[in-house]
Design an enzyme around this catalytic site. Structure first.
Site, PDB file in Angstrom:
ATOM      1  N   LYS A 158       0.819  -1.343  -0.135  1.00 52.90           N
ATOM      2  CA  LYS A 158      -0.004   0.065   0.137  1.00 52.90           C
ATOM      3  C   LYS A 158       0.835   1.185   0.146  1.00 52.90           C
ATOM      4  CE  LYS A 158      -4.139  -0.763   2.517  1.00 52.90           C
ATOM      5  NZ  LYS A 158      -4.758  -0.647   3.966  1.00 52.90           N
ATOM      6  N   HIS A 208     -15.530  -3.953   5.412  1.00 55.87           N
ATOM      7  CA  HIS A 208     -15.252  -2.666   5.604  1.00 55.87           C
ATOM      8  C   HIS A 208     -16.063  -1.806   6.536  1.00 55.87           C
ATOM      9  CE1 HIS A 208     -13.090   1.418   4.158  1.00 55.87           C
ATOM     10  NE2 HIS A 208     -14.156   1.756   4.917  1.00 55.87           N
ATOM     11  N   GLU A 288      -6.639   3.027   8.335  1.00 57.24           N
ATOM     12  CA  GLU A 288      -6.312   4.256   8.163  1.00 57.24           C
ATOM     13  C   GLU A 288      -7.171   5.357   8.746  1.00 57.24           C
ATOM     14  OE1 GLU A 288      -6.057   6.179   4.391  1.00 57.24           O
ATOM     15  OE2 GLU A 288      -7.742   4.865   3.476  1.00 57.24           O
ATOM     16  N   ARG A 292     -10.458  14.286   6.780  1.00 56.18           N
ATOM     17  CA  ARG A 292     -11.158  15.022   5.973  1.00 56.18           C
ATOM     18  C   ARG A 292     -12.541  14.734   6.152  1.00 56.18           C
ATOM     19  NH1 ARG A 292     -12.466  11.155   2.152  1.00 56.18           N
ATOM     20  NH2 ARG A 292     -10.576  10.064   1.549  1.00 56.18           N
TER      21      ARG A 292
HETATM   22  P1  ADP Z   1      -7.568   4.037   0.231  1.00 55.70           P
HETATM   23  O1  ADP Z   1      -7.098   5.123   1.052  1.00 55.70           O
HETATM   24  O2  ADP Z   1      -7.084   4.070  -1.166  1.00 55.70           O
HETATM   25  O3  ADP Z   1      -9.027   4.088   0.110  1.00 55.70           O
HETATM   26  P2  ADP Z   1      -7.828   2.067   2.036  1.00 55.70           P
HETATM   27  O4  ADP Z   1      -6.414   1.693   2.906  1.00 55.70           O
HETATM   28  O5  ADP Z   1      -8.879   2.659   2.723  1.00 55.70           O
HETATM   29  O6  ADP Z   1      -7.254   2.725   0.988  1.00 55.70           O
HETATM   30  O7  ADP Z   1      -8.374   0.641   1.570  1.00 55.70           O
HETATM   31  C1  ADP Z   1      -9.412   0.668   0.582  1.00 55.70           C
HETATM   32  C2  ADP Z   1     -10.009  -1.040   0.706  1.00 55.70           C
HETATM   33  O8  ADP Z   1      -8.855  -1.738   0.281  1.00 55.70           O
HETATM   34  C3  ADP Z   1     -10.639  -1.364   1.981  1.00 55.70           C
HETATM   35  O9  ADP Z   1     -11.822  -1.101   1.991  1.00 55.70           O
HETATM   36  C4  ADP Z   1     -10.541  -2.892   1.525  1.00 55.70           C
HETATM   37  O10 ADP Z   1     -11.539  -3.274   0.486  1.00 55.70           O
HETATM   38  C5  ADP Z   1      -9.267  -2.940   0.864  1.00 55.70           C
HETATM   39  N1  ADP Z   1      -7.965  -3.416   1.808  1.00 55.70           N
HETATM   40  C6  ADP Z   1      -7.138  -2.411   2.408  1.00 55.70           C
HETATM   41  N2  ADP Z   1      -6.177  -3.061   2.842  1.00 55.70           N
HETATM   42  C7  ADP Z   1      -6.582  -4.368   3.126  1.00 55.70           C
HETATM   43  C8  ADP Z   1      -6.122  -5.603   3.860  1.00 55.70           C
HETATM   44  N3  ADP Z   1      -4.813  -5.565   4.528  1.00 55.70           N
HETATM   45  N4  ADP Z   1      -6.677  -6.564   3.627  1.00 55.70           N
HETATM   46  C9  ADP Z   1      -7.664  -6.947   2.880  1.00 55.70           C
HETATM   47  N5  ADP Z   1      -8.339  -5.762   2.343  1.00 55.70           N
HETATM   48  C10 ADP Z   1      -7.881  -4.307   2.348  1.00 55.70           C
END
Ligand code: ADP
Length: 448
Positions: A158, A208, A288, A292
């Site tokens: 990420k 989520h 995270e 905002r």
């Molecule tokens: P962004 O900031 O791009 O929205 P996020 O960290 O909020 O990224 O993650 C967005 C989505 O990605 C989550 O809602 C989930 O569906 C998937 N995701 C992120 N991290 C994980 C993880 N460790 N395991 C499974 N799915 C994940």
């Protein structure tokens, strides 16, 4: 209280902020790009100034142009909305040093929580549950492989500065990891100007669930329940609802208190969202904090009867929030669908163009947050979301029935939209049972 606010954004969120300002007796000033000359929200603002060409880096992201307009129009505060400059600590600093209030967190809090890697660090210190992963940024492929071997596949790479589902790659083995690692870095560099990435365990088929928090400078921290945003495509949310069909009151309280603990540790004042993944056992893991207002704040407004933009403005002006934790009770059920100008039958390709006919749903329990009208041409330059359609009812089955009814009324001609996909979701047996996860749309619904 402020007397004039500049809105450094466009579209539906600019209109949402204009509406809050008007109800509070505050004048609103919009800045816009040449691509948005005909933006219908501009007619609703008290003042509007063109600040440059369509590409965002020459207008909405150009701090000097935004600040010059703020000075000339003599505003007391700037609301950044979401996207663009909303999570830019430098911009918040520039506002502060110009004596203009930034309607959002302090630059320090943005730096601490807005970066996913440093937020993880703070989460560890605040005893917030996390998935196994790295504390530091991962420097090269070799290190990535070592880490993945250590925590076990699947893993997710990420971007630390990531957002909107970009800069993320899932890897089930070493080959995919090496490719994904490079791709995530390149994508992050292009999208966010920062190629720092970290690695964490990838959870298969989670939900989520995120907690909305709002706080003021008087130490009042409130969580406004949760939103379930499990229905996603390419890690981007399509449908959001509150309450989550799977949360117990105990789990809600535990997640809410966890989010507040983390935000308190960061000295975070204003609206924010702590995002978590929830597994089948009811265990949740911090992902995270979005520092905002989010697109889907509206869902929480409906079930808690709050006005989060108003609360944000009050907090930025140093006032006390108009409610405390005891006042905030989650009641009824709300669902939001994002209407994007995209073609679901063609790989969700953007479908900009002119709206030739429009019927907006209404009636009991329906909320429409959108800037579009007949004759408006959706420019290809920006995000494809053109409307948020929300419903509110006593319980989830009634909310689903109401959403089906509202989607049936909705007519947007001239461009393709995600409306047919939402109709399918609202009639889907598994969605109706509340039995979905973050992979459901891609792995099940669209795979049918
Ligand atoms: P962004 O900031 O791009 O929205 P996020 O960290 O909020 O990224 O993650 C967005 C989505 O990605 C989550 O809602 C989930 O569906 C998937 N995701 C992120 N991290 C994980 C993880 N460790 N395991 C499974 N799915 C994940």
């Amino acid at each position: 209280m402020f007397s004039k606010i500049l809105i450094a954004n466009r579209g539906e969120i600019a209109l949402r902020i204009i509406r809050a300002c008007r109800e509070m007796g505050i004048k609103s000033v919009c800045v816009y790009s040449e691509a948005d000359r005909d933006g219908p929200w501009l007619e609703q603002a008290d003042e509007a100034y063109c600040i440059g060409p369509g590409p965002s880096n020459k207008s909405y992201l150009d701090i000097s142009r935004v600040m010059a307009t703020a000075e000339v129009s003599d505003v007391d505060a700037i609301h950044p909305g979401y996207g663009f400059l909303a999570e830019n600590a430098h911009f918040a600093e520039v506002c502060e040093s110009s004596g203009i209030s930034f309607i959002g967190p302090s630059p320090e809090a943005i730096r601490l929580l807005g970066n996913k890697a440093s937020a993880r660090d703070l989460a560890v210190k605040s005893k917030v549950p996390l998935l196994p992963g790295t504390k530091e940024l991962v420097e090269d492929e070799k290190e990535a492989i070592e880490i993945a071997n250590d925590i076990g596949y699947p893993v997710i790479v990420k971007a630390a500065a990531g957002g909107g589902g970009r800069g993320m790659r899932v890897a089930h083995n070493e080959i995919a990891l090496v490719n994904g690692y490079m791709q995530a870095r390149t994508e992050a560099a292009t999208a966010f100007g920062d190629d720092g990435v970290y690695i964490e365990k990838y959870l298969e088929r989670p939900r989520h669930v995120e907690i909305q928090i709002i706080s003021d400078s008087h130490g009042n921290y409130v969580y406004c329940g949760e939103r379930d945003c499990s229905l996603q495509r390419r890690h981007q949310k399509l449908v959001e609802e509150a309450p989550s069909p799977v949360l117990t009151p105990e789990l809600r309280q535990k997640m809410g208190e966890t989010a507040v603990r983390l935000c308190k540790a960061a000295g975070y004042v204003t609206a924010g969202t702590a995002e978590f993944l929830l597994d089948k056992n009811g265990d949740f893991y911090f992902m995270e904090v979005n520092t905002r207002i989010q697109v889907e704040h509206t869902v929480s407004e409906l079930v808690t009867r709050t006005d989060l933009i108003r609360a944000q403005i009050m907090a930025a002006a140093g006032e006390k929030l108009p409610f405390t934790q005891e006042d905030v009770e989650v009641r009824g059920h709300a669902i939001e669908v994002r209407i994007n100008a995209e073609d679901p039958d063609n790989g969700f390709r953007p479908s900009p163009g002119t709206i030739t006919d429009l019927f907006i749903p209404g009636g009991p329990g329906v909320r429409w947050d959108s800037h579009i009208k007949v004759g408006y041409t959706i420019p290809p330059t920006y995000d494809s979301m053109v409307a948020k359609l929300l419903v509110f009812a006593d319980d989830r089955p009634q909310a689903i029935a109401r959403m089906r009814r509202a989607l049936g009324e909705l007519k947007i001609e001239g461009v393709k939209t995600t409306t047919p996909l939402h109709q399918r979701i609202m009639n889907d047996g598994q969605f109706i049972k509340g039995d979905v996860d973050t992979g459901y749309i891609e792995n099940v619904l669209l795979a049918k």
